[in-house]
Design a protein around this motif. Structure first.
Motif, short mmCIF file in Angstrom:
data_model
loop_
_atom_site.label_atom_id
_atom_site.label_comp_id
_atom_site.label_asym_id
_atom_site.label_seq_id
_atom_site.Cartn_x
_atom_site.Cartn_y
_atom_site.Cartn_z
N GLN A 189 0.83 -1.21 0.00
CA GLN A 189 0.00 0.00 0.00
C GLN A 189 0.86 1.26 0.00
O GLN A 189 0.52 2.25 -0.65
CB GLN A 189 -0.96 -0.02 1.18
N TRP A 190 1.98 1.24 0.70
CA TRP A 190 2.90 2.38 0.67
C TRP A 190 3.46 2.55 -0.75
O TRP A 190 3.51 3.67 -1.27
CB TRP A 190 4.02 2.15 1.69
N GLY A 191 3.85 1.44 -1.38
CA GLY A 191 4.34 1.50 -2.76
C GLY A 191 3.29 2.00 -3.73
O GLY A 191 3.59 2.79 -4.64
N ASP A 192 2.05 1.54 -3.55
CA ASP A 192 0.95 2.02 -4.39
C ASP A 192 0.81 3.54 -4.29
O ASP A 192 0.69 4.24 -5.29
CB ASP A 192 -0.39 1.38 -3.99
N LYS A 193 0.84 4.05 -3.06
CA LYS A 193 0.60 5.47 -2.82
C LYS A 193 1.76 6.34 -3.30
O LYS A 193 1.53 7.37 -3.95
CB LYS A 193 0.36 5.70 -1.32
N TYR A 194 2.98 5.94 -2.99
CA TYR A 194 4.11 6.83 -3.23
C TYR A 194 4.96 6.48 -4.45
O TYR A 194 5.69 7.34 -4.94
CB TYR A 194 5.02 6.89 -2.00
N LEU A 195 4.89 5.26 -4.93
CA LEU A 195 5.74 4.86 -6.05
C LEU A 195 4.96 4.49 -7.30
O LEU A 195 5.55 4.25 -8.35
CB LEU A 195 6.62 3.67 -5.62
N GLN A 196 3.64 4.45 -7.19
CA GLN A 196 2.79 4.07 -8.33
C GLN A 196 1.72 5.13 -8.59
O GLN A 196 0.64 4.81 -9.08
CB GLN A 196 2.10 2.72 -8.06
N SER A 197 1.99 6.34 -8.22
CA SER A 197 1.06 7.46 -8.42
C SER A 197 -0.32 7.20 -7.83
O SER A 197 -1.34 7.58 -8.39
CB SER A 197 0.92 7.77 -9.92
N GLY A 198 -0.34 6.52 -6.69
CA GLY A 198 -1.60 6.29 -5.98
C GLY A 198 -2.41 5.12 -6.48
O GLY A 198 -3.49 4.86 -5.98
N ARG A 199 -1.90 4.40 -7.48
CA ARG A 199 -2.70 3.32 -8.04
C ARG A 199 -1.78 2.21 -8.54
O ARG A 199 -1.29 2.24 -9.66
CB ARG A 199 -3.54 3.85 -9.20
N GLY A 200 -1.58 1.21 -7.68
CA GLY A 200 -0.74 0.08 -8.05
C GLY A 200 -1.46 -0.85 -9.01
O GLY A 200 -2.66 -0.69 -9.27
N PRO A 201 -0.76 -1.85 -9.51
CA PRO A 201 -1.35 -2.75 -10.50
C PRO A 201 -2.35 -3.74 -9.90
O PRO A 201 -3.15 -4.31 -10.63
CB PRO A 201 -0.14 -3.48 -11.08
N LEU A 202 -2.32 -3.93 -8.57
CA LEU A 202 -3.22 -4.89 -7.92
C LEU A 202 -3.99 -4.20 -6.82
O LEU A 202 -3.54 -3.19 -6.27
CB LEU A 202 -2.41 -6.05 -7.31
N VAL A 203 -5.12 -4.79 -6.48
CA VAL A 203 -5.87 -4.32 -5.31
C VAL A 203 -6.25 -5.55 -4.50
O VAL A 203 -6.64 -6.58 -5.05
CB VAL A 203 -7.11 -3.48 -5.72
N VAL A 204 -6.10 -5.46 -3.19
CA VAL A 204 -6.47 -6.55 -2.29
C VAL A 204 -7.81 -6.18 -1.68
O VAL A 204 -7.97 -5.09 -1.12
CB VAL A 204 -5.40 -6.75 -1.19
N THR A 205 -8.78 -7.08 -1.81
CA THR A 205 -10.13 -6.78 -1.33
C THR A 205 -10.60 -7.83 -0.33
O THR A 205 -10.08 -8.93 -0.26
CB THR A 205 -11.13 -6.74 -2.50
N ALA A 206 -11.60 -7.45 0.42
CA ALA A 206 -12.33 -8.35 1.31
C ALA A 206 -13.79 -7.96 1.17
O ALA A 206 -14.15 -6.81 1.42
CB ALA A 206 -11.87 -8.22 2.75
N GLY A 207 -14.60 -8.89 0.72
CA GLY A 207 -15.99 -8.55 0.48
C GLY A 207 -16.10 -7.60 -0.69
O GLY A 207 -15.55 -7.82 -1.76
#
Length: 156
Positions: free
Chosen positions: A110-128
């Protein structure tokens, strides 16, 4: 800048050192890129050596050494399996200790998604129905910021 509050004898930072630091000990076990990526693949379902090595993009020698270290540290346990007509091999299964690192690995993601992937990484982890979020929470369930935390020396 947000920072935790050091209290008691810890307040005078020059009077103590971080001997026996749990963060230092943890980094000694999982503080390499390959160790974290091997754990990532285990959380994604990998159990067999060839899957780990190929998916992480490391040599077989590095995969072997790192899996051995992680197994000796207690994060994995080796379990025998045998495909028809083949010799017995071992798969690597996460232990409770290995599973307990999931929030750490997800937090890095999540840190990488926010700061190294312009807020949107290639994957998302979901529950429900929605994405999961790793957070620091108090015992009563409140989200807690770093400047709301206090660090004290353990007395017993």
């Amino acid at each position: 800048m947000t920072a935790m509050t050091l209290s008691g004898p810890l307040a005078d930072r020059d009077s103590w050192t971080a001997n026996h630091c749990s963060i230092d000990k943890a980094m000694g076990v999982v503080g390499t890129r390959s160790a974290i990526l091997l754990l990532r693949e285990a959380y994604y379902g990998a159990t067999r050596f060839d899957h780990f090595a190929s998916r992480v993009g490391i040599t077989e020698a590095v995969a072997s050494a790192r899996l051995k270290e992680l197994t000796e540290a207690g994060l994995f346990v080796k379990s025998p399996y045998r495909d028809p007509g083949q010799r017995t091999r071992y798969e690597y299964l996460l232990t409770e200790m290995g599973n307990d690192l999931l929030p750490v690995v997800l937090g890095l993601m999540q840190w990488g998604d926010k700061y190294l992937q312009s807020g949107r990484g290639p994957l998302v982890v979901t529950a429900g129905d929605g994405p999961v979020q790793v957070e620091v929470r108090s015992a009563d369930g409140r989200a807690v910021a770093a400047d709301d935390l206090e660090v004290r020396a353990r007395t017993a």
